[in-house]
Design a protein around this motif. Structure first.
Motif, PDB file in Angstrom:
ATOM      1  N   LEU A 206      -3.424  -4.563  13.479  1.00 44.38           N
ATOM      2  CA  LEU A 206      -3.289  -3.674  12.326  1.00 44.38           C
ATOM      3  C   LEU A 206      -4.575  -2.888  12.114  1.00 44.38           C
ATOM      4  O   LEU A 206      -4.542  -1.671  11.915  1.00 44.38           O
ATOM      5  CB  LEU A 206      -2.927  -4.470  11.072  1.00 44.38           C
ATOM      6  CG  LEU A 206      -2.734  -3.640   9.808  1.00 44.38           C
ATOM      7  CD1 LEU A 206      -1.587  -2.649   9.972  1.00 44.38           C
ATOM      8  CD2 LEU A 206      -2.488  -4.561   8.618  1.00 44.38           C
ATOM      9  N   GLU A 207      -5.712  -3.562  12.183  1.00 45.99           N
ATOM     10  CA  GLU A 207      -6.989  -2.876  12.016  1.00 45.99           C
ATOM     11  C   GLU A 207      -7.195  -1.841  13.127  1.00 45.99           C
ATOM     12  O   GLU A 207      -7.673  -0.746  12.871  1.00 45.99           O
ATOM     13  CB  GLU A 207      -8.144  -3.861  12.000  1.00 45.99           C
ATOM     14  CG  GLU A 207      -9.474  -3.187  11.741  1.00 45.99           C
ATOM     15  CD  GLU A 207     -10.626  -4.153  11.542  1.00 45.99           C
ATOM     16  OE1 GLU A 207     -11.695  -3.683  11.123  1.00 45.99           O
ATOM     17  OE2 GLU A 207     -10.462  -5.351  11.818  1.00 45.99           O
TER      18      GLU A 207
ATOM     19  N   ALA B 169      -2.978  -4.983   3.179  1.00 42.44           N
ATOM     20  CA  ALA B 169      -2.350  -5.529   4.384  1.00 42.44           C
ATOM     21  C   ALA B 169      -1.362  -6.591   3.937  1.00 42.44           C
ATOM     22  O   ALA B 169      -1.704  -7.473   3.151  1.00 42.44           O
ATOM     23  CB  ALA B 169      -3.395  -6.135   5.317  1.00 42.44           C
TER      24      ALA B 169
ATOM     25  N   SER C  42       2.104   0.307  10.537  1.00 42.33           N
ATOM     26  CA  SER C  42       3.024  -0.822  10.423  1.00 42.33           C
ATOM     27  C   SER C  42       3.457  -1.287  11.805  1.00 42.33           C
ATOM     28  O   SER C  42       3.256  -0.602  12.797  1.00 42.33           O
ATOM     29  CB  SER C  42       4.252  -0.432   9.593  1.00 42.33           C
ATOM     30  OG  SER C  42       4.923   0.642  10.204  1.00 42.33           O
TER      31      SER C  42
ATOM     32  N   LEU D 134      -3.609  -9.285  12.364  1.00 43.80           N
ATOM     33  CA  LEU D 134      -4.537  -8.439  11.614  1.00 43.80           C
ATOM     34  C   LEU D 134      -5.423  -7.584  12.519  1.00 43.80           C
ATOM     35  O   LEU D 134      -5.754  -6.456  12.176  1.00 43.80           O
ATOM     36  CB  LEU D 134      -5.401  -9.300  10.687  1.00 43.80           C
ATOM     37  CG  LEU D 134      -4.667  -9.897   9.493  1.00 43.80           C
ATOM     38  CD1 LEU D 134      -5.576 -10.855   8.734  1.00 43.80           C
ATOM     39  CD2 LEU D 134      -4.147  -8.818   8.565  1.00 43.80           C
TER      40      LEU D 134
ATOM     41  N   LEU E  21       3.252  -6.720  10.298  1.00 45.28           N
ATOM     42  CA  LEU E  21       2.350  -6.369   9.206  1.00 45.28           C
ATOM     43  C   LEU E  21       2.352  -4.876   8.927  1.00 45.28           C
ATOM     44  O   LEU E  21       2.569  -4.057   9.810  1.00 45.28           O
ATOM     45  CB  LEU E  21       0.932  -6.815   9.557  1.00 45.28           C
ATOM     46  CG  LEU E  21       0.740  -8.303   9.818  1.00 45.28           C
ATOM     47  CD1 LEU E  21      -0.683  -8.581  10.272  1.00 45.28           C
ATOM     48  CD2 LEU E  21       1.080  -9.109   8.589  1.00 45.28           C
TER      49      LEU E  21
ATOM     50  N   ILE F  64      -9.952  -0.482   4.499  1.00 42.44           N
ATOM     51  CA  ILE F  64      -8.609  -1.055   4.416  1.00 42.44           C
ATOM     52  C   ILE F  64      -8.387  -1.526   2.985  1.00 42.44           C
ATOM     53  O   ILE F  64      -9.186  -2.270   2.427  1.00 42.44           O
ATOM     54  CB  ILE F  64      -8.438  -2.217   5.413  1.00 42.44           C
ATOM     55  CG1 ILE F  64      -8.595  -1.684   6.842  1.00 42.44           C
ATOM     56  CG2 ILE F  64      -7.078  -2.894   5.222  1.00 42.44           C
ATOM     57  CD1 ILE F  64      -8.567  -2.749   7.910  1.00 42.44           C
TER      58      ILE F  64
ATOM     59  N   SER G 288      -1.630   4.957   6.824  1.00 42.86           N
ATOM     60  CA  SER G 288      -0.949   3.662   6.851  1.00 42.86           C
ATOM     61  C   SER G 288      -0.489   3.377   8.272  1.00 42.86           C
ATOM     62  O   SER G 288      -0.384   4.273   9.101  1.00 42.86           O
ATOM     63  CB  SER G 288       0.242   3.655   5.887  1.00 42.86           C
ATOM     64  OG  SER G 288       1.211   4.588   6.307  1.00 42.86           O
TER      65      SER G 288
ATOM     66  N   GLY H 188      -0.111  -1.992   6.641  1.00 44.66           N
ATOM     67  CA  GLY H 188      -1.377  -1.845   5.950  1.00 44.66           C
ATOM     68  C   GLY H 188      -1.682  -0.390   5.653  1.00 44.66           C
ATOM     69  O   GLY H 188      -1.086   0.520   6.222  1.00 44.66           O
TER      70      GLY H 188
END
Length: 86
Positions: A51-52, A72, A43, A48, A78, A69, A41, A80
């Motif tokens: 996050l990826e 999210a 954060s 996005l 974010l 994934i 995970s 995820g």
């Protein structure tokens, strides 16, 4: 001219292995051909793409060859999670 070719060749040789070790993102259908290793995970991402990138970096650090994934969410920051695969 020869210096440019030598420099370009060195760059290609040095950067080629880096891509070979990066975990790749999979969709659900592709995961059937991989062995599950666990879940990661991340954060604090503001978009996005970040996050990826965080999830991909964690998958690489865990020695995974791929990740999917699975979640999210968030407003300003974010969070995820992803399943990682061998």
């Amino acid at each position: 001219m020869n210096m440019i070719r030598t420099t370009l060749s060195a760059f290609i040789i040095l950067t080629a292995p880096l891509g070979a070790f990066a975990a790749q993102s999979l969709d659900t259908a592709q995961t059937q051909h991989h062995e599950k290793m666990g879940v990661i995970s991340a954060s604090g991402a503001t978009n996005l793409s970040d996050l990826e990138h965080q999830l991909s970096t964690k998958a690489d650090a865990a020695g995974a060859s791929a990740y999917e994934i699975t979640e999210a969410s968030g407003n300003n920051l974010l969070h995820g999670s992803a399943i990682i695969y061998k």
